[in-house]
Write a protein that holds these residues in place. Structure first.
Motif, PDB file in Angstrom:
ATOM      1  N   VAL A  10       0.893  -1.166   0.000  1.00 25.29           N
ATOM      2  CA  VAL A  10       0.000   0.000   0.000  1.00 25.29           C
ATOM      3  C   VAL A  10       0.928   1.212   0.000  1.00 25.29           C
ATOM      4  N   LYS A  11       0.877   1.967  -1.094  1.00 22.55           N
ATOM      5  CA  LYS A  11       1.880   3.007  -1.348  1.00 22.55           C
ATOM      6  C   LYS A  11       1.607   4.269  -0.517  1.00 22.55           C
ATOM      7  N   PRO A  12       2.609   5.175  -0.464  1.00 23.94           N
ATOM      8  CA  PRO A  12       2.468   6.369   0.386  1.00 23.94           C
ATOM      9  C   PRO A  12       1.194   7.179   0.149  1.00 23.94           C
ATOM     10  N   ASP A  13       0.757   7.320  -1.103  1.00 22.72           N
ATOM     11  CA  ASP A  13      -0.440   8.143  -1.357  1.00 22.72           C
ATOM     12  C   ASP A  13      -1.654   7.598  -0.613  1.00 22.72           C
ATOM     13  N   ALA A  14      -1.821   6.279  -0.621  1.00 29.49           N
ATOM     14  CA  ALA A  14      -2.990   5.659   0.014  1.00 29.49           C
ATOM     15  C   ALA A  14      -2.873   5.681   1.536  1.00 29.49           C
ATOM     16  N   VAL A  15      -1.663   5.472   2.060  1.00 26.56           N
ATOM     17  CA  VAL A  15      -1.482   5.526   3.519  1.00 26.56           C
ATOM     18  C   VAL A  15      -1.735   6.959   4.005  1.00 26.56           C
ATOM     19  N   GLU A  16      -1.244   7.936   3.248  1.00 26.61           N
ATOM     20  CA  GLU A  16      -1.454   9.350   3.629  1.00 26.61           C
ATOM     21  C   GLU A  16      -2.941   9.695   3.670  1.00 26.61           C
ATOM     22  N   CYS A  35      -0.833 -13.117   5.130  1.00 28.96           N
ATOM     23  CA  CYS A  35       0.034 -13.979   5.944  1.00 28.96           C
ATOM     24  C   CYS A  35       1.261 -13.271   6.476  1.00 28.96           C
ATOM     25  N   ALA A  36       1.473 -12.018   6.113  1.00 26.37           N
ATOM     26  CA  ALA A  36       2.491 -11.189   6.763  1.00 26.37           C
ATOM     27  C   ALA A  36       2.091  -9.742   6.517  1.00 26.37           C
ATOM     28  N   LEU A  37       2.422  -8.862   7.468  1.00 22.97           N
ATOM     29  CA  LEU A  37       1.957  -7.470   7.378  1.00 22.97           C
ATOM     30  C   LEU A  37       2.892  -6.575   8.192  1.00 22.97           C
ATOM     31  N   ARG A  38       3.295  -5.453   7.596  1.00 22.12           N
ATOM     32  CA  ARG A  38       4.242  -4.567   8.299  1.00 22.12           C
ATOM     33  C   ARG A  38       4.174  -3.166   7.711  1.00 22.12           C
ATOM     34  N   MET A  39       4.242  -2.157   8.574  1.00 25.72           N
ATOM     35  CA  MET A  39       4.383  -0.778   8.083  1.00 25.72           C
ATOM     36  C   MET A  39       5.858  -0.397   8.161  1.00 25.72           C
ATOM     37  N   GLN A  65      11.417   8.688  -5.364  1.00 28.64           N
ATOM     38  CA  GLN A  65      11.039   9.869  -4.553  1.00 28.64           C
ATOM     39  C   GLN A  65       9.673   9.664  -3.906  1.00 28.64           C
ATOM     40  N   PHE A  66       8.724   9.219  -4.707  1.00 31.07           N
ATOM     41  CA  PHE A  66       7.353   8.980  -4.220  1.00 31.07           C
ATOM     42  C   PHE A  66       7.318   7.874  -3.167  1.00 31.07           C
ATOM     43  N   MET A  67       7.974   6.771  -3.454  1.00 29.52           N
ATOM     44  CA  MET A  67       7.872   5.612  -2.557  1.00 29.52           C
ATOM     45  C   MET A  67       8.571   5.822  -1.221  1.00 29.52           C
ATOM     46  N   THR A  68       9.443   6.853  -1.154  1.00 28.36           N
ATOM     47  CA  THR A  68      10.173   7.112   0.096  1.00 28.36           C
ATOM     48  C   THR A  68       9.631   8.322   0.853  1.00 28.36           C
ATOM     49  N   ARG A  69       8.569   8.937   0.360  1.00 21.94           N
ATOM     50  CA  ARG A  69       8.174  10.214   0.980  1.00 21.94           C
ATOM     51  C   ARG A  69       7.415  10.040   2.293  1.00 21.94           C
ATOM     52  N   SER A  70       6.828   8.879   2.528  1.00 22.30           N
ATOM     53  CA  SER A  70       6.112   8.604   3.782  1.00 22.30           C
ATOM     54  C   SER A  70       5.926   7.085   3.874  1.00 22.30           C
ATOM     55  N   PRO A  71       5.428   6.587   5.009  1.00 17.41           N
ATOM     56  CA  PRO A  71       5.384   5.130   5.188  1.00 17.41           C
ATOM     57  C   PRO A  71       4.486   4.385   4.196  1.00 17.41           C
ATOM     58  N   VAL A  72       4.817   3.113   4.031  1.00 18.25           N
ATOM     59  CA  VAL A  72       4.020   2.180   3.226  1.00 18.25           C
ATOM     60  C   VAL A  72       3.616   1.005   4.121  1.00 18.25           C
ATOM     61  N   VAL A  73       2.639   0.236   3.653  1.00 17.66           N
ATOM     62  CA  VAL A  73       2.281  -1.025   4.319  1.00 17.66           C
ATOM     63  C   VAL A  73       2.612  -2.149   3.348  1.00 17.66           C
ATOM     64  N   VAL A  74       3.454  -3.082   3.781  1.00 17.11           N
ATOM     65  CA  VAL A  74       3.797  -4.227   2.930  1.00 17.11           C
ATOM     66  C   VAL A  74       3.101  -5.464   3.484  1.00 17.11           C
ATOM     67  N   ALA A  75       2.589  -6.292   2.576  1.00 19.59           N
ATOM     68  CA  ALA A  75       1.854  -7.482   3.001  1.00 19.59           C
ATOM     69  C   ALA A  75       2.094  -8.625   2.033  1.00 19.59           C
ATOM     70  N   VAL A  76       2.063  -9.831   2.574  1.00 17.07           N
ATOM     71  CA  VAL A  76       2.083 -11.034   1.741  1.00 17.07           C
ATOM     72  C   VAL A  76       0.656 -11.572   1.688  1.00 17.07           C
TER      73      VAL A  76
END
Ligand code: ATP
Ligand code: MG
Length: 141
Positions: A10-16, A35-39, A65-76
């Protein structure tokens, strides 16, 4: 069809926009098991490594630049045919061209800021899952 695992970001735009929960709800309602989840807030090095295959593309700098501007959520995500099923649920890269009711149509802004990432093949899914979840973090329950 075989049960597969794929990587979701889930990319920065959606988390923001506080849409991470809504997106995960859509994912679960669509029959995926998380089955795995992390911000995490990606460093430049981690984002560049993840998108290495796009290094020569004209939008690479903008993408990092975009992907590093704020947190993301990574999931399997796990499901029968998960790689294709998650790509279908996300919709086209450009939200303007995405089918109705897809995640990018509902939550994406433009071709760069398009709410989510999904692995594009089983081989890339394995590589990408290992990049963010080395080993035992991925639940097999
Ligand atoms: P993803 O890999 O994020 O699931 P995708 O496989 O649909 O997306 P790719 O071609 O792999 O699309 O592009 C990776 C990402 O790079 C896109 O999701 C988007 O964020 C960004 N991107 C792609 N094309 C452009 C573009 N023309 N301008 C700006 N950013 C772009
Ligand atoms: Mg891609």
């Amino acid at each position: 069809m075989a049960v597969e695992r794929t990587l979701c970001i889930v990319k920065p735009d959606a988390v923001e926009k506080h849409k991470a929960g809504a997106i995960l709800a859509r994912i679960e309602e669509s029959g995926f098991r998380v089955c795995a989840l992390r911000m995490t807030h990606l460093s430049r090095g981690v984002a560049e490594g993840f998108y290495e295959i796009h290094r020569q593309r004209p939008f690479f700098g903008e993408l990092v630049q975009f992907m590093t501007r704020s947190p993301v959520v990574v999931a399997v995500l796990e499901k029968e045919g998960a790689v294709g099923a998650w790509r279908d649920l996300m919709g086209a890269t450009d939200p303007a061209k995405a089918a109705p009711d897809t995640i990018r149509k509902l939550f994406g802004s433009n071709v760069g800021e398009n709410a989510t990432h999904g692995s594009d093949s089983l081989d890339n899914a394995r590589r990408e899952i290992g990049y963010f979840f080395p080993g035992a973090e991925v639940s097999s329950l």
